[in-house]
Design a protein around this motif. Structure first.
Motif, PDB file in Angstrom:
ATOM      1  N   PHE A 152     -52.511 -16.931 -77.601  1.00 37.03           N
ATOM      2  CA  PHE A 152     -53.274 -16.246 -76.567  1.00 37.03           C
ATOM      3  C   PHE A 152     -52.482 -16.201 -75.268  1.00 37.03           C
ATOM      4  O   PHE A 152     -52.348 -15.171 -74.623  1.00 37.03           O
ATOM      5  CB  PHE A 152     -54.611 -16.970 -76.342  1.00 37.03           C
ATOM      6  CG  PHE A 152     -55.415 -16.394 -75.218  1.00 37.03           C
ATOM      7  CD1 PHE A 152     -56.129 -15.211 -75.371  1.00 37.03           C
ATOM      8  CD2 PHE A 152     -55.454 -17.018 -73.975  1.00 37.03           C
ATOM      9  CE1 PHE A 152     -56.856 -14.669 -74.337  1.00 37.03           C
ATOM     10  CE2 PHE A 152     -56.178 -16.474 -72.930  1.00 37.03           C
ATOM     11  CZ  PHE A 152     -56.881 -15.301 -73.117  1.00 37.03           C
TER      12      PHE A 152
ATOM     13  N   ARG B  21     -60.971  -4.605 -72.102  1.00 40.44           N
ATOM     14  CA  ARG B  21     -61.149  -4.315 -73.517  1.00 40.44           C
ATOM     15  C   ARG B  21     -60.262  -3.158 -73.951  1.00 40.44           C
ATOM     16  O   ARG B  21     -59.644  -3.210 -75.002  1.00 40.44           O
ATOM     17  CB  ARG B  21     -62.605  -3.980 -73.810  1.00 40.44           C
ATOM     18  CG  ARG B  21     -62.918  -4.083 -75.284  1.00 40.44           C
ATOM     19  CD  ARG B  21     -64.230  -3.477 -75.616  1.00 40.44           C
ATOM     20  NE  ARG B  21     -64.247  -2.066 -75.216  1.00 40.44           N
ATOM     21  CZ  ARG B  21     -65.287  -1.274 -75.366  1.00 40.44           C
ATOM     22  NH1 ARG B  21     -66.389  -1.755 -75.873  1.00 40.44           N
ATOM     23  NH2 ARG B  21     -65.233  -0.017 -74.987  1.00 40.44           N
TER      24      ARG B  21
ATOM     25  N   ARG C 114     -63.492 -17.674 -81.465  1.00 42.12           N
ATOM     26  CA  ARG C 114     -63.523 -18.568 -80.307  1.00 42.12           C
ATOM     27  C   ARG C 114     -64.177 -17.939 -79.076  1.00 42.12           C
ATOM     28  O   ARG C 114     -64.773 -18.619 -78.257  1.00 42.12           O
ATOM     29  CB  ARG C 114     -62.081 -18.911 -79.902  1.00 42.12           C
ATOM     30  CG  ARG C 114     -61.571 -20.130 -80.535  1.00 42.12           C
ATOM     31  CD  ARG C 114     -60.058 -20.157 -80.449  1.00 42.12           C
ATOM     32  NE  ARG C 114     -59.591 -21.318 -81.182  1.00 42.12           N
ATOM     33  CZ  ARG C 114     -59.523 -22.526 -80.650  1.00 42.12           C
ATOM     34  NH1 ARG C 114     -59.870 -22.725 -79.406  1.00 42.12           N
ATOM     35  NH2 ARG C 114     -59.106 -23.555 -81.374  1.00 42.12           N
ATOM     36  N   SER C 115     -64.015 -16.646 -78.947  1.00 44.10           N
ATOM     37  CA  SER C 115     -64.491 -16.007 -77.716  1.00 44.10           C
ATOM     38  C   SER C 115     -66.015 -15.907 -77.670  1.00 44.10           C
ATOM     39  O   SER C 115     -66.582 -15.627 -76.627  1.00 44.10           O
ATOM     40  CB  SER C 115     -63.885 -14.612 -77.606  1.00 44.10           C
ATOM     41  OG  SER C 115     -64.110 -13.911 -78.803  1.00 44.10           O
ATOM     42  N   TYR C 116     -66.703 -16.142 -78.824  1.00 45.43           N
ATOM     43  CA  TYR C 116     -68.153 -15.919 -78.841  1.00 45.43           C
ATOM     44  C   TYR C 116     -68.905 -16.855 -77.909  1.00 45.43           C
ATOM     45  O   TYR C 116     -69.827 -16.434 -77.219  1.00 45.43           O
ATOM     46  CB  TYR C 116     -68.689 -16.062 -80.276  1.00 45.43           C
ATOM     47  CG  TYR C 116     -68.648 -14.776 -81.053  1.00 45.43           C
ATOM     48  CD1 TYR C 116     -67.780 -13.755 -80.671  1.00 45.43           C
ATOM     49  CD2 TYR C 116     -69.466 -14.564 -82.155  1.00 45.43           C
ATOM     50  CE1 TYR C 116     -67.724 -12.576 -81.388  1.00 45.43           C
ATOM     51  CE2 TYR C 116     -69.414 -13.383 -82.866  1.00 45.43           C
ATOM     52  CZ  TYR C 116     -68.550 -12.391 -82.482  1.00 45.43           C
ATOM     53  OH  TYR C 116     -68.505 -11.220 -83.183  1.00 45.43           O
TER      54      TYR C 116
ATOM     55  N   LEU D 210     -62.713  -9.853 -75.544  1.00 46.99           N
ATOM     56  CA  LEU D 210     -62.186 -10.299 -76.833  1.00 46.99           C
ATOM     57  C   LEU D 210     -63.307 -10.423 -77.851  1.00 46.99           C
ATOM     58  O   LEU D 210     -63.136 -10.069 -79.027  1.00 46.99           O
ATOM     59  CB  LEU D 210     -61.456 -11.639 -76.665  1.00 46.99           C
ATOM     60  CG  LEU D 210     -60.170 -11.561 -75.835  1.00 46.99           C
ATOM     61  CD1 LEU D 210     -59.513 -12.922 -75.733  1.00 46.99           C
ATOM     62  CD2 LEU D 210     -59.195 -10.546 -76.429  1.00 46.99           C
ATOM     63  N   ALA D 211     -64.470 -10.909 -77.409  1.00 45.25           N
ATOM     64  CA  ALA D 211     -65.612 -11.019 -78.316  1.00 45.25           C
ATOM     65  C   ALA D 211     -66.034  -9.637 -78.806  1.00 45.25           C
ATOM     66  O   ALA D 211     -66.350  -9.454 -79.983  1.00 45.25           O
ATOM     67  CB  ALA D 211     -66.778 -11.707 -77.617  1.00 45.25           C
TER      68      ALA D 211
ATOM     69  N   PRO E  27     -63.011 -13.291 -72.138  1.00 46.03           N
ATOM     70  CA  PRO E  27     -63.710 -13.671 -73.371  1.00 46.03           C
ATOM     71  C   PRO E  27     -64.699 -12.610 -73.849  1.00 46.03           C
ATOM     72  O   PRO E  27     -64.827 -12.396 -75.068  1.00 46.03           O
ATOM     73  CB  PRO E  27     -64.434 -14.968 -72.998  1.00 46.03           C
ATOM     74  CG  PRO E  27     -64.396 -15.057 -71.526  1.00 46.03           C
ATOM     75  CD  PRO E  27     -63.210 -14.274 -71.071  1.00 46.03           C
TER      76      PRO E  27
ATOM     77  N   THR F 254     -51.309 -12.430 -76.142  1.00 42.53           N
ATOM     78  CA  THR F 254     -52.467 -11.630 -75.729  1.00 42.53           C
ATOM     79  C   THR F 254     -52.535 -11.463 -74.212  1.00 42.53           C
ATOM     80  O   THR F 254     -52.684 -10.362 -73.696  1.00 42.53           O
ATOM     81  CB  THR F 254     -53.764 -12.302 -76.229  1.00 42.53           C
ATOM     82  OG1 THR F 254     -53.565 -12.685 -77.584  1.00 42.53           O
ATOM     83  CG2 THR F 254     -54.925 -11.349 -76.148  1.00 42.53           C
TER      84      THR F 254
ATOM     85  N   ALA G  67     -68.588 -15.932 -74.279  1.00 41.70           N
ATOM     86  CA  ALA G  67     -69.215 -14.619 -74.115  1.00 41.70           C
ATOM     87  C   ALA G  67     -70.731 -14.749 -74.158  1.00 41.70           C
ATOM     88  O   ALA G  67     -71.447 -14.080 -73.400  1.00 41.70           O
ATOM     89  CB  ALA G  67     -68.740 -13.667 -75.204  1.00 41.70           C
TER      90      ALA G  67
ATOM     91  N   GLY H 274     -70.344  -9.826 -81.080  1.00 43.63           N
ATOM     92  CA  GLY H 274     -69.608  -9.786 -79.819  1.00 43.63           C
ATOM     93  C   GLY H 274     -69.895  -8.495 -79.072  1.00 43.63           C
ATOM     94  O   GLY H 274     -70.027  -8.485 -77.849  1.00 43.63           O
TER      95      GLY H 274
ATOM     96  N   GLU I 255     -71.386  -7.970 -75.374  1.00 47.68           N
ATOM     97  CA  GLU I 255     -70.771  -7.117 -74.362  1.00 47.68           C
ATOM     98  C   GLU I 255     -71.810  -6.159 -73.775  1.00 47.68           C
ATOM     99  O   GLU I 255     -71.897  -5.969 -72.571  1.00 47.68           O
ATOM    100  CB  GLU I 255     -69.622  -6.328 -74.986  1.00 47.68           C
ATOM    101  CG  GLU I 255     -68.821  -5.550 -73.963  1.00 47.68           C
ATOM    102  CD  GLU I 255     -68.218  -4.277 -74.526  1.00 47.68           C
ATOM    103  OE1 GLU I 255     -68.565  -3.913 -75.655  1.00 47.68           O
ATOM    104  OE2 GLU I 255     -67.425  -3.659 -73.821  1.00 47.68           O
TER     105      GLU I 255
END
Lengths: 506, 345
Positions: A414, A389, A6-8, A325-326, A322, A418, A11, A333, A337
């Protein structure tokens, strides 16, 4: 699994945003007339000379201090470590400003003590200031390497009759070369992107010339110079990524117990650095405060700084989650970053040039606080991503899995697992972004809304007008803010770097 | 007190008949410097682009105007005059106008904006307040300044200084200058207009061989006083200000004759948006109070007729400034590219 984490998606969007300034620069530079001329060559030479001298200076100061703080048993070791690392937290333009005002005929040192001193400007002045404020990079990275070395090699060399000095030179230093190189490259990166110091020392480096071009609204020329600067930044970043960490097996570290007079002598020889980098700026600002009072200063400046920086910190952390997480989720991911890390390499002056142009194309953003905050976020997002991170990585994934197993939706997992567990990292990240944004100068100068004076821009205006005495309050406030930043580093995620021995670093 | 003033004015009126007509006209204009008391209160939002604060003194004027007019919401954007000029032009091109007023420290910058047709026409009763020769339809000078050669009195005497600016290129003197400074760029523009491109390029090249660069002209004058250089190129008021704070300063002013080296330039203001507010704001800048404050504190030359120049400056009539139309100084672009080509910028 073909489904993306989901985070992609967020990001990816953020990474594209981070690339936007570079795209804008290319668009702008395409209508620049001259690609490279003789003036340009001089700027390049100056920039590279400053770079090399800074690396040299930072190494010459940083490595001995690393040896001192890593191996020598000092009284109050933590105090010395903090004191010697403190210049890292100060923006170098503070140092450049005060050194420039203190030295030379008619300078403050001559005024206060009657001692004639040489003028501090140009290449040597800039290199000295840069070295004074970047050596902690070298000191910290070298010290970390030193602490990871096994002392038995040194002991063996000593029993075979090698003197201690020779031992340090032949046995210890070659093994911490990568640590030194990593620190020196960080110093180089700082020297490349800093605007205030070359500007105050009147050295035509890329950052200073970009500002001159911007002032003549030669945006195309400024963009062309920015791209040239980015090429050098890219090279340094590349070299930095090639520097490998040490692979030596850890062992008991070396400890030296010199005689008392020897310790005193060593500390005494470190004093000039502390004097020039910390005591001198404080003294000058206090002298100005006593002589000229608080005239011209308004608390509104401090509030403006805090206001914009707070917004930047909030937005940066929201965007960092995000991305972080990615980065944990998979290789793509991690690439995203990496792309957001570009912003950290983009000097403030370059970011400013790109966003001024962007603002002119998008009038609803032009001269708004939003655009300034965007600049801060793009520059300092990596700080937030890094801390978020590193806390998120330590999060046990089985906790989220357990929550899911117990029927929580991904969103709920989440929100309830998280998020609370990464909160610490988010707060630390926000604080770092806040403090960096408070001290940022060039982008604030270029992008601030009308009437929006901050501590840093006021300091600059006072410098330009030659009313140095009025720099006292903003200067002292900036030092105070830097001290808070240092305290935060000491208590937060980077506490490990300030640990006294390797054993504590687990 | 009142009686004395009255007698003096009577005497003046009596004397008028015997004076040449030019002088009597100048005296008659004295009445035209208004007092802030005679002006309407300012109300509403106003954005002013201010071409550098000149260290607090323009700020003081603006603060005083703010204090007098509590209903005025004045936002100020500060920057180098050249930067703000270019910003205004770029904003107009992009269709975003942010400034209502522009107060520039340099009339060259102003010409650039009036040439683009961005400045509003000013009412004639306003422009009529200015000294003759300084009345323009679309902008108004606020204060004047003259290019000078400040020199270190320990290292040089006035006789050693050439009275031609062009001769400096071949002299042995070490020179302090600030090429990035707007007033300097206007001076180079004037030289370009008077002497031509090639002579100017040669001059820049020649001087740069024995010149030390400073960020601004206050820096130049301080450098001269410290003895870092023999001689500087700077506007007159930096020297007067430094000497007023430090009477024993090793510093004096020299003037060249009839060339760009003693160019008279002016700071000026223009209105970019419609309405009475910007115009009335300009009226405040031309009041007796503001003009004499800038003259006595900032050592600038008042531009409203009937007010006398600052102390320490020789009378304008004893100097021989070049004949340059200030508006022509707008032609800044060739100057910048010339300076870049020569490598001084």
């Amino acid at each position: 699994m073909s489904r993306w984490p989901r985070s992609y998606l967020p990001a990816l969007l953020i990474a594209l945003l981070a690339l936007a300034p570079i795209g804008v620069l290319f668009a702008l530079a395409s209508d620049s007339l001259a690609l490279f001329d003789s003036h340009n060559l001089r700027v390049l030479t100056n920039t590279l000379l400053l770079l090399v001298l800074t690396m040299l200076g930072a190494t010459l100061i940083g490595v001995p201090l690393a040896l001192l703080t890593a191996y020598v048993q000092l009284p109050w070791p933590r105090l010395w470590l903090i004191l010697l690392a403190a210049p890292l937290a100060l923006p170098s333009y503070i140092g450049a400003f005060t050194l420039y005002a203190a030295f030379g005929p008619g300078g403050e040192i001559e005024n206060l003590l009657g001692l004639p001193t040489p003028t501090m400007d140009g290449l040597w002045g800039a290199a000295l200031v840069m070295s004074l404020y970047t050596y902690p990079f070298v000191m910290m990275t070298t010290r970390a390497s030193l602490l990871s070395l096994d002392a038995s090699l040194v002991n063996a060399a000593r029993t075979l009759g090698m003197s201690l000095i020779a031992c340090l030179w032949w046995v210890v230093l070659p093994r911490v070369f990568t640590g030194i190189a990593a620190g020196a490259l960080l110093a180089a990166l700082y020297a490349l992107s800093d605007f205030g110091t070359p500007a105050i020392m009147q050295l035509d480096t890329f950052t200073r010339v970009i500002f001159v071009e911007y002032n003549a609204f030669g945006l195309g020329q400024a963009a062309m110079l920015s791209l040239q600067l980015m090429v050098i930044v890219g090279l340094v970043l590349f070299m930095e990524s090639r520097v490998k960490g040490s692979t030596e097996r850890p062992g008991r570290q070396l400890t030296l117990w010199p005689a008392r007079w020897q310790t005193s002598l060593m500390l005494l020889s470190a004093m000039p650095v502390v004097l020039l980098a910390i005591v001198l700026p404080l003294t000058i600002f206090f002298a100005w405060l006593i002589r000229e009072g608080t005239g011209g200063f308004e608390w509104q400046f401090a509030w403006n700084s805090a206001h914009a920086s707070l917004l930047a910190a909030l937005v940066a952390v929201i965007l960092a989650v995000p991305v972080a997480l990615a980065a944990i989720a998979g290789p793509f991911g991690r690439l995203l970053e990496r792309i957001t890390y570009l912003g950290f390499g983009v000097p403030g002056i370059v970011m400013g040039t790109a966003l001024v142009y962007l603002g002119l194309q998008l009038p609803f953003l032009y001269q708004t606080l939003a655009l300034l905050v965007l600049a801060y976020v793009m520059r300092f997002l990596p700080l937030a991503v890094g801390t978020v991170r590193s806390t998120a990585e330590r999060l046990d994934p089985s906790m989220v899995k357990a929550a899911r197993l117990l029927g929580a939706s991904p969103a709920e997992a989440f929100r309830r697992i998280t998020l609370p567990l990464t909160m610490r990292g988010m707060v630390a990240g926000a604080a770092l972004v806040f403090l960096e944004a408070m001290r940022e100068l060039p982008a604030t100068l270029m992008l601030g809304p009308t009437g929006f004076e901050t501590l840093a821009t006021y300091l600059w205006r006072v410098y330009e007008a030659g009313y140095f005495g009025r720099a006292a309050v903003p200067g002292l406030l900036l030092i105070l803010i830097s001290a808070v930043g240092l305290a935060l580093m000491l208590s937060g995620e980077r506490r490990a770097e300030f640990a006294l021995t390797e054993d504590h670093r687990r | 007190m009142q009686r004395r003033t009255f007698i003096q004015s009577l005497a003046a009126v009596g004397a008028l008949g015997f004076l040449p007509s030019g002088v009597s006209r100048a005296l008659a204009q004295e009445a035209q410097a208004l007092s802030v008391e005679q002006l309407p209160a300012l109300e509403g939002n106003l954005t002013l682009y201010l071409g550098r604060g000149e260290g607090g003194l323009y700020e003081n004027v603006l603060d005083a105007i703010r204090k007098r007019n509590p209903k005025l919401n004045l936002q100020i954007r500060r920057g180098a005059t050249a930067a703000l000029t270019n910003t205004i032009v770029a904003e107009a091109k992009a269709g975003v106008r942010r400034a209502d007023l522009f107060w520039a420290v340099d009339s060259g910058a102003i010409g650039l904006i009036t040439d683009e047709g961005l400045a509003r026409e000013l009412p004639t009763d306003l422009t009529a307040q200015l000294k003759t020769g300084f009345q323009y339809p679309r902008w108004t000078p606020v204060t004047g300044r003259i290019r000078t050669l400040p020199f270190n009195t320990e290292k040089l005497s006035k006789e050693q200084i050439p009275d031609s600016i062009m001769a400096l290129a071949d002299s042995k003197l070490s020179i302090g200058w600030a090429p990035a400074y707007a007033a300097f760029q206007s001076f180079v523009t004037a030289m370009r207009l008077l002497e031509g491109e090639k002579a100017t390029a040669d001059w820049l090249r020649g001087v740069s061989r024995h010149a030390k660069t400073y960020a601004g002209e206050l820096g130049v004058v301080m450098g001269v006083e410290r003895g870092e250089v023999d001689l500087g190129l700077a506007n007159h008021y930096y020297t007067l200000r430094l000497k007023s704070g430090k009477p024993d300063a090793r510093l004096d002013l020299a003037f060249t004759r009839n060339d760009a080296g003693c160019l008279v330039n002016a700071s000026g203001v223009l209105a970019l948006s419609e309405g009475d507010l910007p115009i009335n704001f300009i009226r405040y800048l031309l009041t007796k109070e503001v003009q004499s404050y800038l003259s006595s504190e900032a050592y600038e030359i008042p531009m409203v007729s009937g007010l006398s120049p600052p102390e320490g400056l020789p009378l304008l009539s004893s100097l021989s400034p070049p004949k340059v139309d200030l508006r022509q100084l707008a032609d800044l672009r060739p100057t910048l590219s010339l300076m870049r080509k020569v490598g001084v910028l």
